[in-house]
Write an enzyme that holds these catalytic residues in place. Structure first.
Site, short mmCIF file in Angstrom:
data_model
loop_
_atom_site.label_atom_id
_atom_site.label_comp_id
_atom_site.label_asym_id
_atom_site.label_seq_id
_atom_site.Cartn_x
_atom_site.Cartn_y
_atom_site.Cartn_z
CB CYS A 23 63.44 -19.67 -46.09
SG CYS A 23 63.10 -18.75 -47.59
N GLY A 50 58.11 -18.78 -43.47
CA GLY A 50 57.84 -18.74 -44.91
C GLY A 50 56.58 -19.51 -45.24
CG ASN A 125 66.94 -18.86 -43.17
OD1 ASN A 125 67.18 -18.86 -41.98
ND2 ASN A 125 66.33 -17.83 -43.76
N GLY A 126 68.25 -17.41 -46.15
CA GLY A 126 69.17 -16.29 -46.26
C GLY A 126 69.11 -15.69 -47.65
CB CYS A 259 69.51 -11.32 -38.29
SG CYS A 259 68.06 -10.32 -38.65
CE1 TYR A 265 56.25 -10.46 -36.72
CE2 TYR A 265 57.73 -11.05 -38.50
CZ TYR A 265 56.47 -11.04 -37.96
OH TYR A 265 55.44 -11.61 -38.63
CB SER A 306 54.81 -9.71 -33.69
OG SER A 306 54.05 -8.62 -34.21
CG ASP A 368 53.04 -3.53 -34.20
OD1 ASP A 368 53.37 -4.72 -34.10
OD2 ASP A 368 52.46 -3.07 -35.21
CG ASP A 369 56.72 -6.36 -35.00
OD1 ASP A 369 57.39 -6.12 -36.02
OD2 ASP A 369 55.54 -6.72 -35.05
CB CYS A 405 67.08 -6.74 -44.84
SG CYS A 405 68.01 -8.24 -44.47
CB CYS A 456 73.53 -8.04 -39.06
SG CYS A 456 73.02 -7.11 -40.53
CB CYS A 459 67.00 -3.26 -41.08
SG CYS A 459 66.89 -4.08 -39.48
#
Length: 526
Positions: A23, A50, A125-126, A259, A265, A306, A368-369, A405, A456, A459
C-alpha cells in the site's frame, strides 16, 4: 458512479494476476496549507502501490473527518469533496489488500475514538504476522468490532483501548507488541504520527515543507508536493509532529531488513531507498544480467513499464540495440467492464500488443522484472513469435520467486509459483523461450548497494527475517477465518470479539450510524 475493479495496472492477465503491490501511505502536518489537497496529490504519486481503495482523514483541531471509498484516488475524490476536508493535519492511504478482503469496510484510514474522546485515524503499509494473537487481546479488552477484517483496524482499536494514556504513550505500548512489517502514518485531532517496524521492511520517508512536515511511503510523493527529503523514518522509530515541533522515540532496537523486491519492482524508479536511486539500481541490475546471461541478438526490448530500466542496462552492457517491441495500453487494468470469454481468451492482448515492424525477423532479448506463475511471459513469447520474431530470449531482473511474502506483498501461493516446482530449464520450456536467464541473488543485492544482512530476501531464498506463527494463523483472510475461534476462546461471554461484532452502532460514537447500502457508492464522511 462506476468504480474501478481494483486491478493493478500491471495485471496483464486479469484472471491470473502477478505480484501485487504494497500500500501507499501519506501524512502531512501543515497549518495554513490545504492538507487534503496535498494528501490527494501525495496519494496520486503513490497510486502504483495500491489501486483497490483510497481514503483521507483530516483534522482542524476539534475533530477528525474521514472520507474513503473503493477505487482509484481520482475516482474517490473530486474538488468539492477535498474542499470539505479542512484542517491542518491529514493522513491518506492507497490500498492493496494484504490482510482482509477488498471491501469498503477494510478501506483506510481506519478510525476509532477513545473513551476520553480522542479520535485516532491510521493508515498502514505492510502486513503483520501475529494478527490472530492481537485479535485475542482485543477480545480480552472488550474492543467492539467495526465490520473490518484487517490488521490495520485491529491496531487502531488497540491504540484506542487505552484511554488513560495519550496517543503517543499508547503507541509506545502497542507498537512493541506488533510482529511483521508496518509503516504507519496516524493522527489524532492535533498531532501527526509515523512509525516503522524495527526491521524497516517497507519504506517510509520524512520530508519538510516551508510550513510543515510530510511523511510518505516514497520520496516521489514528497517531490510532487514540493517537500524536501529530510531522512528515512528509522526502523523501530516513532515520530510525533505537532505545534511544539518534531520529536522522536524508540520503541524497538533497529534490525534493518529492507524489502529487496522494492528495488526490483514495487517502488517508482524515481524513488530513493537507503540513498540509492531505484532507476540507477535497476539499470545496474540489467547490466549485471547481461554479464551473467549474454546472448547473440538483434534487439533488446522491455516488458513495459517495469522492465524498462533493466532493459536499458542490458542493452548498454551487451552492445545490443535497445528498442520498443511491445506497446502497453495503460487503461485495461482499470476497466470496470469485464471482458467476454472470447476476449478473455486473448488474455494479454488486452494489455500489450507487439510492434510487428520492429520485431519481425529479429532475435529478441525480452527483459521483465519477475516470473511468478509464468502466464504473462508465456503469452508474450507466443505473441512475439506470431509477430515474426526469429528467436525470443527472456531475461529476468530478479532471481526466481519461489517463496510467498508475508510482509506486505501479495504473491501467489507457493504451489502456484512456477519456480517452486521447476528448475530453470523447466521454466524455460514452460514459457516457450529459446533461452532464459535470471539475475543472480548476489548480483541483485550488489546493485542495491546494501549489505545482504540489511535486506529481506525471503521471496527469493525462503529466509524469513521475522518469525512466522507456527499455528498457521497467517494469511490474507486470517481475521475472516478465526473470528469464531477467538469468540469461543474469549473468557467473558458478554464480551464482543473484535471481528464478530455485527452492531449497527458506529464503533467510536454513541450515535446510531447506518451501514452503507451495498448498492450505493460507499463514500463515508465522519
Amino acid at each position: 458512479m462506476p468504480r474501478g475493479d481494483g486491478r493493478l495496472s500491471h495485471d496483464l492477465d486479469p484472471q491470473r494476476p502477478g505480484p501485487q503491490d504494497a500500500c501507499g501511505v501519506f501524512g502531512v502536518w501543515a497549518p495554513g496549507e490545504e492538507v487534503a489537497n496535498l494528501t490527494y496529490f501525495g496519494l496520486y504519486a503513490l497510486q502504483h502501490r495500491g489501486q483497490e481503495a483510497a481514503g483521507i482523514a483530516v483534522s482542524d483541531g476539534t475533530g477528525v473527518v474521514v472520507y474513503k471509498d473503493l477505487g482509484l484516488v481520482a475516482q474517490v475524490f473530486d474538488e468539492p469533496t477535498l474542499a470539505s476536508l479542512r484542517g491542518h493535519v491529514a493522513v491518506g492511504h492507497a490500498r492493496y489488500s494484504t490482510t482482509g478482503a477488498s471491501t469498503w469496510e477494510n478501506a483506510q484510514p481506519t478510525i476509532r475514538s477513545t473513551a476520553s474522546g480522542t479520535t485516532i485515524a491510521l493508515a498502514h503499509n505492510g502486513n503483520l504476522v501475529n494478527t490472530a494473537e492481537l485479535q485475542r487481546e482485543a477480545g480480552e479488552r472488550a474492543v467492539a468490532g467495526d465490520g473490518a477484517t484487517n490488521d490495520t483496524s485491529l491496531v487502531t482499536a488497540l491504540l484506542a483501548s487505552r484511554p488513560d494514556l495519550s496517543v503517543e504513550a499508547a503507541a509506545l505500548e502497542v507498537l512493541p507488541q506488533l510482529r511483521g512489517a508496518f509503516s504507519f502514518v496516524f493522527m489524532d485531532e492535533s498531532t501527526l504520527y509515523a512509525a516503522r517496524d524495527q526491521h524497516g521492511v517497507r519504506p517510509l520517508v520524512l520530508g519538510r515543507l516551508e510550513r510543515g512536515w510530510v511523511v510518505a511511503s516514497e520520496t516521489a510523493a514528497l517531490d510532487i508536493v514540493g517537500a524536501s527529503v529530510v531522512r528515512e523514518v528509522e526502523p523501530g522509530e516513532l515520530i510525533a509532529i505537532d505545534e511544539d515541533g518534531l520529536r522522536s522515540a524508540r520503541f524497538a532496537a533497529p534490525e534493518p531488513k529492507g524489502c529487496l523486491f522494492e528495488y526490483v519492482y514495487i517502488a517508482r524508479p524515481d524513488a530513493t531507498i537507503a540513498g540509492r536511486n531505484l532507476h540507477a539500481a535497476r539499470v545496474q541490475i540489467g547490466r549485471q544480467l547481461a554479464r551473467e546471461h549474454p546472448v547473440a541478438a538483434d534487439l533488446v526490448i522491455p516488458v513495459p513499464e517495469s522492465g524498462t530500466p533493466a532493459a536499458i542496462g542490458y542493452a548498454a552492457e551487451s552492445g545490443i540495440t535497445f528498442g520498443a517491441g511491445l506497446m502497453k495500453n495503460p487503461y485495461v487494468g482499470r476497466t470496470f467492464i469485464q471482458p467476454s470469454q472470447t476476449l478473455r481468451q486473448l488474455g494479454i492482448r488486452l494489455k500489450l500488443n507487439p510492434l510487428r515492424e520492429n520485431v519481425r525477423g529479429k532475435r529478441l532479448v525480452v527483459v521483465d522484472d519477475s516470473i511468478v506463475r509464468g502466464n504473462t511471459q508465456r503469452a508474450i513469447v507466443r505473441m512475439l513469435r506470431e509477430a515474426g520474431a526469429l528467436e525470443v530470449h527472456v531475461r529476468i531482473s530478479s532471481p526466481p520467486v519461489a517463496w510467498p511474502c508475508f510482509y506486505g506483498i501479495d504473491f501467489a501461493t507457493r504451489a502456484e509459483l512456477l519456480a517452486n516446482g521447476l528448475d530453470n530449464e523447466g521454466v524455460r520450456r514452460s514459457i516457450g523461450a529459446d533461452t532464459l536467464g535470471y539475475v543472480s541473488l548476489s548480483g541483485l543485492i550488489a546493485a542495491t548497494e546494501q549489505p545482504k544482512s540489511r535486506l529481506c530476501r525471503a521471496c527469493f531464498d525462503g529466509d524469513y527475517p521475522i518469525e512466522l506463527p507456527a499455528d498457521s494463523l497467517i494469511g490474507k483472510h486470517v481475521l475472516e477465518g478465526v473470528g469464531r475461534r477467538v469468540a469461543a476462546e474469549t473468557a467473558e461471554p458478554h464480551v464482543t470479539p473484535f471481528v464478530a461484532a455485527q452492531s449497527g452502532y458506529d464503533a467510536f460514537s454513541s450515535a446510531r450510524v447506518p451501514r452503507p447500502d451495498p448498492e450505493e457508492p460507499k463514500n463515508h464522511i465522519r
